[in-house]
Design a protein around this motif. Structure first.
Motif, short mmCIF file in Angstrom:
data_model
loop_
_atom_site.label_atom_id
_atom_site.label_comp_id
_atom_site.label_asym_id
_atom_site.label_seq_id
_atom_site.Cartn_x
_atom_site.Cartn_y
_atom_site.Cartn_z
N PRO A 116 -2.68 -4.34 4.61
CA PRO A 116 -4.04 -4.88 4.61
C PRO A 116 -5.15 -3.82 4.59
N TRP A 132 -11.11 -9.16 4.08
CA TRP A 132 -10.30 -10.06 4.90
C TRP A 132 -11.14 -11.17 5.53
N ASP A 143 -9.08 -13.80 10.08
CA ASP A 143 -8.71 -12.64 9.27
C ASP A 143 -7.57 -11.85 9.90
N LYS A 147 -4.00 -10.84 8.06
CA LYS A 147 -3.55 -9.44 7.97
C LYS A 147 -2.20 -9.26 8.66
N LEU A 150 0.56 -10.60 6.44
CA LEU A 150 0.84 -9.68 5.34
C LEU A 150 1.63 -8.48 5.83
N LYS A 151 1.28 -7.96 6.99
CA LYS A 151 2.03 -6.82 7.55
C LYS A 151 3.50 -7.21 7.79
#
Length: 164
Positions: A116, A132, A143, A147, A150-151
């Motif tokens: 991110p 974000w 947000d 993030k 996604l991580k």
């Protein structure tokens, strides 16, 4: 920019096709057949599609800024180019865009736009928007949650690549 989005859709459709093949084979086979590599490959392809998309839109966006077609955010002016590219641009201003494009490709070629923070850093080169927060607003979520998800995906992809 539309070409980058079109390619992203093509790449994501390949991911969906691979998942559909997995599901079809799984439905017609026994559990003895290990199909998990297909899902790992789909995950790697999905993350690769995101990375490629960010590379493309940032390159295209930076060229649009250079041509005066897009507002220049502060990060753009901090983008460093080589003395060779600067020299060539000063010698032949009409061709500078091609030198700049080569420079952007070279400078970003070793970078991975998957995490991110690295994605947000790249987007800052072409936009004032806080990436974000914009994504969170569109998705109706926080947000930090987006993030974090996604991580987790990226971390899982990295672990999955050890198996491929």
């Amino acid at each position: 920019m539309q070409s980058a989005l079109d390619q992203f859709h093509i790449n994501i459709n390949r991911v969906r096709d691979l998942i559909a093949i997995h599901n079809s084979v799984r439905a017609k086979s026994t559990s003895v057949l290990d199909l998990s590599d297909m899902l790992r490959a789909a995950l790697v392809l999905a993350v690769s599609a995101l990375d490629y998309y960010v590379h493309q839109i940032v390159r295209l966006g930076m060229l649009e800024i250079h041509r005066g077609l897009r507002t220049e955010p502060p990060a753009f002016s901090r983008f460093q180019i080589s003395l060779g590219t600067a020299r060539e641009g000063l010698k032949n201003p009409p061709d500078f865009a091609s030198y700049l494009e080569d420079e952007i490709r070279q400078r970003h070629s070793y970078k991975s736009f998957q995490q991110p923070d690295s994605i947000a850093d790249a987007i800052r080169l072409i936009s004032y928007k806080k990436l974000w927060l914009e994504v969170a607003s569109i998705m109706g979520r926080k947000d930090q949650d987006i993030k974090q998800e996604l991580k987790i995906i990226i971390d899982h992809k990295i672990r999955s690549q050890n198996y491929l």
